[in-house]
Design a protein around this motif. Structure first.
Motif, PDB file in Angstrom:
ATOM      1  N   MET A   1       0.838  -1.172   0.000  1.00 19.45           N
ATOM      2  CA  MET A   1       0.000   0.000   0.000  1.00 19.45           C
ATOM      3  C   MET A   1       0.886   1.239   0.000  1.00 19.45           C
ATOM      4  O   MET A   1       1.846   1.337   0.745  1.00 19.45           O
ATOM      5  N   ASP A   2       0.538   2.162  -0.794  1.00 17.58           N
ATOM      6  CA  ASP A   2       1.297   3.399  -0.931  1.00 17.58           C
ATOM      7  C   ASP A   2       1.084   4.285   0.299  1.00 17.58           C
ATOM      8  O   ASP A   2       0.023   4.284   0.913  1.00 17.58           O
ATOM      9  N   ALA A   3       2.090   5.069   0.647  1.00 12.17           N
ATOM     10  CA  ALA A   3       1.998   5.956   1.814  1.00 12.17           C
ATOM     11  C   ALA A   3       0.907   7.007   1.618  1.00 12.17           C
ATOM     12  O   ALA A   3       0.223   7.382   2.576  1.00 12.17           O
ATOM     13  N   MET A   4       0.746   7.469   0.402  1.00 12.34           N
ATOM     14  CA  MET A   4      -0.279   8.478   0.121  1.00 12.34           C
ATOM     15  C   MET A   4      -1.678   7.911   0.334  1.00 12.34           C
ATOM     16  O   MET A   4      -2.575   8.610   0.792  1.00 12.34           O
ATOM     17  N   GLN A   5      -1.868   6.642   0.003  1.00 12.62           N
ATOM     18  CA  GLN A   5      -3.173   6.010   0.181  1.00 12.62           C
ATOM     19  C   GLN A   5      -3.540   5.894   1.658  1.00 12.62           C
ATOM     20  O   GLN A   5      -4.705   5.895   2.013  1.00 12.62           O
ATOM     21  N   MET A   6      -2.546   5.792   2.529  1.00 15.06           N
ATOM     22  CA  MET A   6      -2.825   5.709   3.955  1.00 15.06           C
ATOM     23  C   MET A   6      -2.943   7.101   4.577  1.00 15.06           C
ATOM     24  O   MET A   6      -3.717   7.309   5.514  1.00 15.06           O
ATOM     25  N   ALA A   7      -2.183   8.045   4.067  1.00 13.68           N
ATOM     26  CA  ALA A   7      -2.160   9.378   4.667  1.00 13.68           C
ATOM     27  C   ALA A   7      -3.427  10.170   4.341  1.00 13.68           C
ATOM     28  O   ALA A   7      -3.906  10.937   5.183  1.00 13.68           O
ATOM     29  N   LEU A   8      -3.962   9.996   3.170  1.00 15.21           N
ATOM     30  CA  LEU A   8      -5.121  10.776   2.751  1.00 15.21           C
ATOM     31  C   LEU A   8      -6.345  10.563   3.654  1.00 15.21           C
ATOM     32  O   LEU A   8      -6.938  11.544   4.106  1.00 15.21           O
ATOM     33  N   PRO A   9      -6.731   9.340   3.970  1.00 12.20           N
ATOM     34  CA  PRO A   9      -7.870   9.170   4.880  1.00 12.20           C
ATOM     35  C   PRO A   9      -7.595   9.714   6.286  1.00 12.20           C
ATOM     36  O   PRO A   9      -8.489  10.275   6.925  1.00 12.20           O
ATOM     37  N   ILE A  10      -6.374   9.576   6.753  1.00 14.27           N
ATOM     38  CA  ILE A  10      -6.023  10.084   8.075  1.00 14.27           C
ATOM     39  C   ILE A  10      -6.130  11.605   8.096  1.00 14.27           C
ATOM     40  O   ILE A  10      -6.679  12.192   9.030  1.00 14.27           O
ATOM     41  N   VAL A  11      -5.628  12.255   7.058  1.00 14.17           N
ATOM     42  CA  VAL A  11      -5.722  13.712   6.969  1.00 14.17           C
ATOM     43  C   VAL A  11      -7.190  14.137   6.890  1.00 14.17           C
ATOM     44  O   VAL A  11      -7.593  15.126   7.515  1.00 14.17           O
TER      45      VAL A  11
END
Length: 68
Positions: A1-11
């Motif tokens: 899983m890409d870091a951006m895919q995890m960061a976007l929902p958290i943001v």
């Protein structure tokens, strides 16, 4: 899983939490200010509500008739 895919929902969750916090805070401040307004003594020079447009028109009409 890409870091951006995890960061976007958290943001998104953090942003929604911040918006909710500010909305609730402002609602409480507004509610408290209305309570304070109601607690003021209107007779002792406190808050005086402005006249409605009907009252203003009636007052102007009475002033004009009084001048005649």
């Amino acid at each position: 899983m890409d870091a951006m895919q995890m960061a976007l929902p958290i943001v998104g969750i953090v942003a929604a939490a911040a918006v909710t916090f500010y909305a609730v805070s402002f609602a409480e401040i507004r509610e408290k200010s209305f309570e304070d307004l109601e607690d003021k003594d209107f007779e002792s020079g406190g808050f005086k509500p402005s006249f409605s447009s009907r009252q203003r028109r009636a007052r102007r009409k009475a002033d004009k008739e009084g001048r005649k």
